[in-house]
Enzyme design. Structure first.
Site, PDB file in Angstrom:
ATOM      1  N   TYR A   1      -0.486  -3.592  -6.589  1.00 43.69           N
ATOM      2  CA  TYR A   1       0.491  -3.751  -5.500  1.00 43.69           C
ATOM      3  C   TYR A   1       0.900  -2.377  -4.965  1.00 43.69           C
ATOM      4  CZ  TYR A   1       5.113  -3.940  -3.385  1.00 43.69           C
ATOM      5  OH  TYR A   1       6.181  -3.748  -2.534  1.00 43.69           O
TER       6      TYR A   1
ATOM      7  N   SER B   1       7.257   1.588  -0.150  1.00 43.86           N
ATOM      8  CA  SER B   1       8.052   1.374  -1.358  1.00 43.86           C
ATOM      9  C   SER B   1       8.141   2.657  -2.169  1.00 43.86           C
ATOM     10  CB  SER B   1       7.354   0.293  -2.189  1.00 43.86           C
ATOM     11  OG  SER B   1       7.879   0.270  -3.482  1.00 43.86           O
TER      12      SER B   1
ATOM     13  N   LYS C   1       0.289  -0.140  -1.159  1.00 44.38           N
ATOM     14  CA  LYS C   1       1.273   0.569  -0.321  1.00 44.38           C
ATOM     15  C   LYS C   1       0.807   2.013  -0.063  1.00 44.38           C
ATOM     16  CE  LYS C   1       4.164  -2.802   0.133  1.00 44.38           C
ATOM     17  NZ  LYS C   1       4.317  -3.459   1.433  1.00 44.38           N
TER      18      LYS C   1
END
Ligand code: NAD
Ligand code: UFG
Length: 339
Positions: A150, A124, A154
């Protein structure tokens, strides 16, 4: 190629399954359905004329994963499975690290056990944190400045993949750094349909357009942008899906670790998105300006050059197509909750 799609019944996984099948690949969708529905399998069959294999399972179940890889002769994995709500990750960090980071370790372990040497990972733009310069190129610093658990999952997974490639020179890992995927398949049969009140702009706008929600809240109009509202690089999910097909094809001729932006190179503001959606649905949409959302950056868009050079891929679909396809999907799924 025989390809395992973890998280394959989700929003991006389902569109990628369609594109891969249309390019002659065999796909297996592996999903625990925590954020999607098995109905997607039938929708994919309607679109492609072929039913993809589906295995209901969790990526943390190594025995089932390895068994699935062997049974279907898997040659590559596209790893979509993960939890993705930024706000929830702040409240439940352990669940996010377990599902996303620990889950990926188990995927990699099952790949090692069964000799699978190619992985495409759903990364992302969030790994860049607050942009130091725009557009974002892949050599922009990563990791420092990520504002939530979150995003950190990644960043950590990208590093784990890099370490695995250093340890095994036959392994290929391509991290695709998505910008803001929106829209739906032209058929309106698959798309994005989050449970509960959407966190992301587009599904929220779609629900206001269909009358399920009353009014869009615009998070701040005092940013240093074209009209003061946040700017993002929205990319059609069908273009994004095609980027995965290109990455899989590339993975047969390169090894090692690679990171590639998947974006359009253009930014749109929140108000521009609302107005584009108004054109698609044919009526005006109620919105009000509220406070900034904590953790949001003013603007974020991709430099898409590397994707063109390395994958031979570029985004082609317009903002108009993103909104009209999302609207078609919303109209066909007004009463459904999960996608
Ligand atoms: P999604 O929630 O629609 O799809 C993810 C799928 O993974 C779901 O079907 C869910 O049921 C499944 N899943 C989750 N945990 C699992 C587990 N432990 N075992 C098996 N299946 C599991 O989300 P999406 O938008 O399609 O996103 C796919 C990937 O792309 C995610 O990793 C997400 O973090 C990443 N990503 C998404 C965006 C975005 O804006 N949509 C942006 C950047 C990156
Ligand atoms: N916004 C609103 N109102 C809303 C929702 C969003 O004004 O109800 C604004 C946000 O402030 C932001 C823009 O719309 O300016 C886009 O917000 P989204 O929540 O749709 O998307 P984000 O850019 O915040 O984040 C998304 C995903 C992340 C991913 C990132 C990659 O949620 O998981 O894109 O760039 F990492």
């Amino acid at each position: 190629m025989h390809i395992l799609l973890t998280g394959g019944t989700g929003f991006i996984g389902s569109h990628t399954a369609v594109d891969l099948m249309e390019h002659g690949h065999e796909v297996v969708l592996y999903d625990n359905l925590c954020n999607s529905s098995e109905d997607v399998v039938e929708a994919i069959e309607k679109i492609t004329g072929r039913r993809p294999a589906f295995v209901r399972g969790d990526i943390r179940d190594k025995a089932l994963l390895a068994d699935t890889m062997r049974r279907y002769g898997i040659e590559a994995v596209v790893h979509f499975a993960g939890l993705k709500a930024v706000g929830e990750s702040c409240a439940k960090p352990l669940e996010y690290y377990d599902n996303n980071v620990n889950g990926t370790l188990i995927v990699l372990d099952a790949m090692r056990e069964t000799g699978v040497k190619r992985i495409i990972f759903s990364s992302s733009a969030t790994v860049y944190g607050t942009p130091q310069k725009l557009p974002l190129t892949e050599d922009h610093p990563v990791g420092t400045g990520i504002t939530n658990p979150y995003g950190r999952t990644k960043g950590m997974i990208e590093e784990i993949l890099a370490d695995c490639c250093r340890a095994d020179d036959k392994l290929t890992a391509i991290c695709l750094r998505y910008f803001n995927p929106i829209g739906a398949h032209a058929s309106g049969l698959i798309g994005e349909n989050p449970n509960g009140i959407p966190n992301n702009l587009l599904p929220y706008v779609a629900r206001v357009a269909s009358g399920k929600l009353a009014c869009i809240q615009v998070f701040g109009n005092d940013y240093d942008t074209v009209d003061g509202t946040g700017v993002r690089d929205y990319i059609h999910v069908v273009d994004l899906a095609r980027g995965h097909t290109a990455a899989l094809e590339k993975s047969t001729v390169v090894s090692g670790w690679h990171a590639v932006n998947l974006g359009t190179g253009r930014g749109s503001s929140v108000l521009e998105i609302i107005h584009a959606f108004e054109k698609a649905c044919g009526h005006t949409l109620a919105y009000k300006i509220v406070d900034r959302r904590p953790g949001d950056v003013a603007a974020c868009w991709a430099d898409p050059k590397k994707a063109l050079e390395f994958l031979g891929w570029k985004a082609e679909l317009t903002l108009e197509e993103m909104c009209s396809s999302a609207w078609r999907y919303e109209c066909l799924h007004k009463d459904a909750e999960a996608s």
